[in-house]
Design a protein around this motif. Structure first.
Motif, mmCIF file in Angstrom:
data_model
loop_
_atom_site.group_PDB
_atom_site.id
_atom_site.type_symbol
_atom_site.label_atom_id
_atom_site.label_comp_id
_atom_site.label_asym_id
_atom_site.label_seq_id
_atom_site.Cartn_x
_atom_site.Cartn_y
_atom_site.Cartn_z
ATOM 1 N N PHE A 47 20.567 17.025 -26.681
ATOM 2 C CA PHE A 47 19.760 15.856 -26.344
ATOM 3 C C PHE A 47 18.857 15.436 -27.488
ATOM 4 N N SER A 48 18.355 16.389 -28.273
ATOM 5 C CA SER A 48 17.463 16.015 -29.377
ATOM 6 C C SER A 48 18.171 15.090 -30.368
ATOM 7 N N LEU A 49 19.446 15.360 -30.647
ATOM 8 C CA LEU A 49 20.200 14.506 -31.568
ATOM 9 C C LEU A 49 20.483 13.146 -30.939
ATOM 10 N N GLU A 50 20.729 13.124 -29.631
ATOM 11 C CA GLU A 50 20.943 11.856 -28.935
ATOM 12 C C GLU A 50 19.695 10.977 -29.020
ATOM 13 N N VAL A 51 18.523 11.587 -28.807
ATOM 14 C CA VAL A 51 17.266 10.834 -28.904
ATOM 15 C C VAL A 51 17.048 10.342 -30.329
ATOM 16 N N PHE A 52 17.345 11.195 -31.301
ATOM 17 C CA PHE A 52 17.191 10.821 -32.711
ATOM 18 C C PHE A 52 17.998 9.563 -33.031
ATOM 19 N N LYS A 53 19.211 9.493 -32.530
ATOM 20 C CA LYS A 53 20.059 8.321 -32.787
ATOM 21 C C LYS A 53 19.412 7.045 -32.253
ATOM 22 N N HIS A 54 18.701 7.154 -31.135
ATOM 23 C CA HIS A 54 18.048 5.987 -30.530
ATOM 24 C C HIS A 54 16.763 5.611 -31.255
ATOM 25 N N TRP A 55 15.987 6.603 -31.680
ATOM 26 C CA TRP A 55 14.638 6.324 -32.172
ATOM 27 C C TRP A 55 14.522 6.248 -33.694
ATOM 28 N N ALA A 56 15.438 6.867 -34.431
ATOM 29 C CA ALA A 56 15.326 6.910 -35.899
ATOM 30 C C ALA A 56 15.348 5.541 -36.562
ATOM 31 N N PRO A 57 16.073 4.534 -36.043
ATOM 32 C CA PRO A 57 16.112 3.238 -36.733
ATOM 33 C C PRO A 57 14.803 2.452 -36.694
ATOM 34 N N SER A 58 13.807 2.883 -35.926
ATOM 35 C CA SER A 58 12.544 2.140 -35.848
ATOM 36 C C SER A 58 11.484 2.770 -36.740
ATOM 37 N N GLU A 59 10.876 1.946 -37.592
ATOM 38 C CA GLU A 59 9.856 2.453 -38.512
ATOM 39 C C GLU A 59 8.554 2.816 -37.797
ATOM 40 N N LYS A 60 8.417 2.398 -36.537
ATOM 41 C CA LYS A 60 7.226 2.751 -35.759
ATOM 42 C C LYS A 60 7.265 4.209 -35.294
ATOM 43 N N ASN A 61 8.455 4.802 -35.240
ATOM 44 C CA ASN A 61 8.626 6.123 -34.640
ATOM 45 C C ASN A 61 8.481 7.245 -35.652
ATOM 46 N N LEU A 62 8.403 8.470 -35.131
ATOM 47 C CA LEU A 62 8.188 9.662 -35.965
ATOM 48 C C LEU A 62 9.069 10.795 -35.458
ATOM 49 N N VAL A 63 9.695 11.498 -36.393
ATOM 50 C CA VAL A 63 10.368 12.761 -36.083
ATOM 51 C C VAL A 63 9.551 13.869 -36.721
ATOM 52 N N ALA A 64 9.036 14.782 -35.900
ATOM 53 C CA ALA A 64 8.226 15.904 -36.387
ATOM 54 C C ALA A 64 9.038 17.183 -36.244
ATOM 55 N N LEU A 65 9.401 17.774 -37.352
ATOM 56 C CA LEU A 65 10.229 18.980 -37.360
ATOM 57 C C LEU A 65 9.324 20.203 -37.512
ATOM 58 N N PRO A 66 9.278 21.067 -36.491
ATOM 59 C CA PRO A 66 8.253 22.112 -36.465
ATOM 60 C C PRO A 66 8.636 23.445 -37.076
ATOM 61 N N GLY A 67 9.733 23.531 -37.797
ATOM 62 C CA GLY A 67 10.085 24.832 -38.358
ATOM 63 C C GLY A 67 11.295 24.758 -39.258
ATOM 64 N N TYR A 68 11.778 25.920 -39.645
ATOM 65 C CA TYR A 68 12.901 26.026 -40.577
ATOM 66 C C TYR A 68 14.136 25.332 -40.019
ATOM 67 N N CYS A 69 14.837 24.594 -40.880
ATOM 68 C CA CYS A 69 16.098 23.947 -40.503
ATOM 69 C C CYS A 69 17.207 24.454 -41.430
ATOM 70 N N MET A 70 18.258 24.985 -40.835
ATOM 71 C CA MET A 70 19.353 25.543 -41.619
ATOM 72 C C MET A 70 20.070 24.461 -42.419
ATOM 73 N N ALA A 71 20.592 24.858 -43.579
ATOM 74 C CA ALA A 71 21.387 23.952 -44.393
ATOM 75 C C ALA A 71 22.572 23.444 -43.584
ATOM 76 N N GLY A 72 22.865 22.150 -43.742
ATOM 77 C CA GLY A 72 23.981 21.560 -43.026
ATOM 78 C C GLY A 72 23.595 20.866 -41.746
ATOM 79 N N THR A 73 22.358 21.089 -41.257
ATOM 80 C CA THR A 73 21.903 20.425 -40.040
ATOM 81 C C THR A 73 21.257 19.085 -40.385
ATOM 82 N N VAL A 74 21.168 18.211 -39.391
ATOM 83 C CA VAL A 74 20.499 16.926 -39.598
ATOM 84 C C VAL A 74 19.035 17.159 -39.952
#
Length: 415
Positions: free
Chosen positions: A331-358
């Motif tokens: 679901f997090s990726l589904e929401v990202f697809k909807h909200w990422a195109p708007s400059e008003k929105n924010l994605v806050a990543l709270p920790g380590y992200c493995m190589a190869g992930t979005v």
């Protein structure tokens, strides 16, 4: 004394932690994790290196799991129920309670949402947990006549432990993730002074010196507040257990202080179960939460509510915790697809992200487009904020270097 170490996962990378230690004739598997980025059998450790014949019961004396995160426990049900290991498995009581929730949630995401071939079933998870022997902190467990183990508090997530092992005259400690400073819902790692012959430690951030935790939290809250004040939506992709609870406590307190009315949501049914367990396992939390438990349960969030899929395109600002972390799917990726195109929105990543992930691609630069799958490319106009919570100071790395140098020339670190 003879010690041999076979690293089947998490050597020079984050993912599928699995280390086999042969010490004075005993063979112990520490952690049995999966790699979240892979979708084939490379997601699992190469178990064939343990036994060519596949007789894992004769090859291993026991398995020890440090905590419930999938990179440490994700392959366990596969190893016990598909590969056939039926020997003892040790973990703490909270880890035993929460691991099946994580495994079942992962199974649903991979099979029901991504259409992958099922690697293990719900019945496999249940049968796997029947093999688990739960241990308490500082409880000395005699696995057999020559092998004893003991768990120590590790912080990081509820139930996480560092494990001391003694076989004859040989002594060692294995850690998964651990935190050396307390946070809002967990205490700092604690362990006795020990005379060790071997130390194996998680070291993801070992050479990184980080700013003050409070400074990072202030920047995070500032970014979130700025976004919602401008009418934007904040997506926080996180796994349902662990950091999600810490961040919710942080935001819930901030919302109360600032008298904010913007809704905070969580998306996963797993989160409801996770909070129930956290309420039950208060004894494993920080001293502050234990002290205030009689008047207020820190996991009763006043400003956090359940999110319905119908709200995805609803107008107005909000903050949403959505699983899984790292934007690896679900679901997090589904929401990202909807909200990422708007400059008003924010994605806050709270920790380590493995190589190869979005998530990793977002934190590695400022991409204007991101491929979420071979057929989908998303315009990224939203703001991106990275807050790294787990941290281990460089002094620990230097201490480990001194320890390794010492034991390479001496049988004891204190000689």
């Amino acid at each position: 004394m003879t010690i041999e170490v076979l690293v089947l996962g998490a050597g020079q990378e984050v993912g599928k932690s699995c280390v086999i230690v042969k010490i004075n004739g005993k063979r112990i598997m520490f952690d049995c994790g999966m790699h979240m980025r892979h979708t084939d059998h490379s997601r699992y450790p190469d178990f064939k290196k343990i036994s060519d014949s596949g007789n894992f019961n004769d090859a291993l004396d026991c398995i020890i799991i440090t905590h419930f995160h999938l990179d440490h426990v994700g392959a366990l049900a596969y190893f016990t129920e598909v590969c056939g290991y039926s020997g003892p498995v040790y973990m703490t009581y909270p880890t035993k309670a929460l691991s099946p929730l994580m495994l079942e949630d992962y199974r649903k995401v991979m099979v029901d949402r991504r259409g992958e071939e099922e690697q293990f079933t719900s019945d496999h998870i249940a049968e796997c947990m029947k093999k688990v022997i739960a241990v308490d902190l500082k409880q000395t467990v005699q696995v057999d006549e020559d092998l004893q183990i003991r768990a120590y508090y590790a912080g990081h997530v509820i139930g996480a432990a560092m494990f001391y092992v003694k076989v004859g005259d040989a002594e060692m400690v294995y850690t998964g993730d651990y935190n050396m400073t307390p946070d809002r819902h967990l205490g700092a790692a604690q362990i006795d002074r020990l005379r060790l012959d071997l130390l194996i430690t998680e070291s993801t951030y070992a050479t990184t010196i980080r700013d003050s935790k409070y400074a990072r939290e202030r920047e995070f809250l500032k970014a979130v507040h700025k976004c919602v004040s401008g009418g934007g939506k904040v997506l926080i992709p996180t796994f349902a257990l662990g950091r999600a609870q810490e961040l919710r406590i942080l935001l819930d307190d901030y919302w109360e202080r600032m008298n904010l009315k913007v809704p905070i949501y969580f998306s996963s049914g797993l989160t409801i179960q996770a909070n129930t367990y956290h309420k039950m396992l208060i004894g494993w939390t920080s001293q502050k939460i234990k002290d205030t438990y009689s008047t207020h349960n820190a996991f009763d969030f006043k400003n956090v509510h359940k999110f319905e899929r119908s709200m995805l395109d609803a107008p107005g600002p909000c903050v949403l915790f959505a699983t899984p972390g790292m934007l690896i799917g679900g679901f997090s990726l589904e929401v990202f697809k909807h909200w990422a195109p708007s400059e008003k929105n924010l994605v806050a990543l709270p920790g380590y992200c493995m190589a190869g992930t979005v998530g990793h691609r977002l934190t590695s630069g400022k991409p204007t487009k991101v491929d979420t799958d071979p057929d989908t490319q998303i315009d990224v106009r939203c703001q991106v904020h990275f807050i790294s919570y787990p941290f281990i100071y460089k002094e620990i790395y230097l201490l480990c270097k001194q320890f390794i140098k010492k034991i390479s020339t001496s049988s004891s670190i204190y000689e």
